[in-house]
Design an enzyme around this catalytic site. Structure first.
Site, PDB file in Angstrom:
ATOM      1  CG  ASP A  42      -1.838   1.159   1.160  1.00  0.00           C
ATOM      2  OD1 ASP A  42      -2.403   1.699   0.338  1.00  0.00           O
ATOM      3  OD2 ASP A  42      -1.978   2.010   2.550  1.00  0.00           O
ATOM      4  CB  SER A  43       0.232   4.972  -0.551  1.00  0.00           C
ATOM      5  OG  SER A  43      -1.133   4.984   0.278  1.00  0.00           O
ATOM      6  CE1 TYR A  74       2.250   5.384  -3.777  1.00  0.00           C
ATOM      7  CE2 TYR A  74       1.094   3.587  -4.589  1.00  0.00           C
ATOM      8  CZ  TYR A  74       2.190   4.065  -4.024  1.00  0.00           C
ATOM      9  OH  TYR A  74       3.281   3.400  -3.868  1.00  0.00           O
ATOM     10  N   GLY A  75      -3.544   8.749  -3.713  1.00  0.00           N
ATOM     11  CA  GLY A  75      -4.958   9.194  -4.152  1.00  0.00           C
ATOM     12  C   GLY A  75      -5.099  10.634  -4.765  1.00  0.00           C
ATOM     13  CB  CYS A 105      -3.134   0.393  -2.288  1.00  0.00           C
ATOM     14  SG  CYS A 105      -3.412   2.201  -2.939  1.00  0.00           S
ATOM     15  CG  ASN A 106      -9.558   0.157  -2.350  1.00  0.00           C
ATOM     16  OD1 ASN A 106     -10.728  -0.219  -2.666  1.00  0.00           O
ATOM     17  ND2 ASN A 106      -9.135   0.127  -1.186  1.00  0.00           N
ATOM     18  CB  THR A 107      -5.196   4.705  -5.307  1.00  0.00           C
ATOM     19  OG1 THR A 107      -6.063   5.390  -4.298  1.00  0.00           O
ATOM     20  CG2 THR A 107      -4.971   5.699  -6.249  1.00  0.00           C
ATOM     21  CD  GLU A 184      -0.318   6.775   6.255  1.00  0.00           C
ATOM     22  OE1 GLU A 184       0.810   6.848   6.946  1.00  0.00           O
ATOM     23  OE2 GLU A 184      -0.871   5.922   5.595  1.00  0.00           O
ATOM     24  CB  CYS A 216      -9.576   4.563   0.771  1.00  0.00           C
ATOM     25  SG  CYS A 216      -7.753   4.966   1.243  1.00  0.00           S
ATOM     26  CG  HIS A 218      -4.987   4.914   4.491  1.00  0.00           C
ATOM     27  ND1 HIS A 218      -4.366   4.205   3.429  1.00  0.00           N
ATOM     28  CD2 HIS A 218      -3.780   5.632   4.914  1.00  0.00           C
ATOM     29  CE1 HIS A 218      -3.104   4.632   3.387  1.00  0.00           C
ATOM     30  NE2 HIS A 218      -2.851   5.484   4.525  1.00  0.00           N
TER      31      HIS A 218
HETATM   32  N1  DGL Z   1      -4.794   3.230   1.149  1.00  0.00           N
HETATM   33  C1  DGL Z   1      -4.742   3.502  -0.331  1.00  0.00           C
HETATM   34  C2  DGL Z   1      -5.999   3.188  -0.984  1.00  0.00           C
HETATM   35  O1  DGL Z   1      -6.660   2.078  -0.659  1.00  0.00           O
HETATM   36  C3  DGL Z   1      -4.150   4.745  -0.692  1.00  0.00           C
HETATM   37  C4  DGL Z   1      -4.378   6.009  -0.082  1.00  0.00           C
HETATM   38  C5  DGL Z   1      -3.565   6.960  -0.558  1.00  0.00           C
HETATM   39  O2  DGL Z   1      -2.451   6.883  -0.716  1.00  0.00           O
HETATM   40  O3  DGL Z   1      -3.976   8.101  -0.948  1.00  0.00           O
HETATM   41  O4  DGL Z   1      -6.458   3.873  -2.004  1.00  0.00           O
END
Ligand code: DGL
Length: 298
Positions: A42-43, A74-75, A105-107, A184, A216, A218
């Site tokens: 993940d990020s 990443y988002g 990570c969804n993104t 975070e 996401c 997170h």
């Molecule tokens: N946890 C990540 C997701 O599922 C990315 C969050 C991020 O880095 O913006 O999209």
């Protein structure tokens, strides 16, 4: 009973039965255990919500987690950048000899998984389809909400995947870019978090949804606070357990399990701020061990 995964149209038999048709048991020799870890990334800390579910479901498998903390979030990045990051991070895990990749990570799943699958010979799992499956089994009305990073929501990956699985579904989505820094920072129960969550989810409240995809990795960290705002009648869905189902489906043929009595090892790599990650991760891992995250260069 396991779901059919083998590509016969309208196939209703189980995966095991299909495997027997293709490969009779007598002709098969037992595969040697594969002791390599499974790579999860993940990020940042978000993917730990998936790691937790995987480590609990496969207590003898070892996992190598990579949080790209130098480049989180990443988002907010473009599709091209997320695709590039996904391949770079996966290549580091491959160099550490993992036997499968879980894009927690969804993104990165929305924008990088297809390119990753073209790039690697390893089995690679994402979180979007499992999340959609979980939401479709949670909803009664067929009205589903989706929250995620700006990039995930803009990609339309959830809408597309939900419509493919169930064309009658109604989808309402909203980006919640401020949730990632809250997670975070470990601000799970902060009054400021409550205000931000309330404001961010307000647009979804008019849509009469009965299930909300936490799109996401997170966001499950903020599940309690999100639940307070949405109310108890809305099912909050995350993909962690459904991802574990997908991994189970790949075993033992595609991903060979390790020894049945192997001792689970959990190892963590980060691209920046190892101490900070270790501190926050300890809170999110709910008892799964973390000594100290190790720094790695991409
Ligand atoms: N946890 C990540 C997701 O599922 C990315 C969050 C991020 O880095 O913006 O999209």
């Amino acid at each position: 009973m396991r779901r059919a995964r083998i590509g016969f149209p309208n196939c209703t038999v189980t995966a095991n039965l299909c495997a027997m048709i293709i490969d009779p048991p007598l002709a098969r020799s037992p595969a040697a255990p594969d002791t390599r870890p499974i790579g999860v990334f993940d990020s940042g800390v978000g993917g730990l919500t998936v790691l937790r579910a995987l480590a609990a479901r496969f207590p003898h498998e070892s996992f190598l987690y990579l949080g790209d903390t130098a480049r989180v979030p990443y988002g907010t990045k473009s599709a091209r950048t997320v695709e590039r990051y996904t391949i770079q991070v996966a290549s580091v895990l491959e160099a550490h000899e993992v036997k499968a990749l879980v894009v927690a990570c969804n993104t990165a799943s929305a924008l990088g998984l297809a390119a990753l699958r073209a790039h690697t010979a390893l089995p690679a799992l994402g979180v979007i389809q499992p999340g959609c499956r979980a939401a479709l089994s949670a909803t009664r009305s067929g009205r589903i909400g989706v929250i995620g990073t700006r990039t995930t929501i803009a990609s339309g990956a959830y809408r597309h995947s939900l419509f493919l699985m169930q064309p009658k579904v109604t989808v309402a989505d909203a980006p919640c870019p401020l949730f990632v820094p809250l997670a975070e920072e470990g601000w799970t129960d902060h009054p400021a978090s409550h205000l931000i969550i309330e404001e961010s989810l307000a647009p979804l409240k008019q849509h009469d949804i009965d299930a909300l995809i936490l799109g996401c990795t997170h966001y499950p960290v903020l599940k309690q606070a999100i639940g307070k705002v949405m109310g108890p009648e809305i099912a909050l869905v995350d993909s962690a357990h459904a991802v574990a189902d997908d991994l189970a489906d790949l075993m033992p043929e595609v991903v060979r399990p390790t020894f049945e009595d192997a001792q689970q090892q959990l190892r963590y790599l980060v691209t920046d701020e190892a101490d900070r990650f270790t501190e926050v991760a300890r809170r999110f891992l709910h008892g799964f061990p973390i000594e100290r995250a190790e720094m790695v260069d991409l």
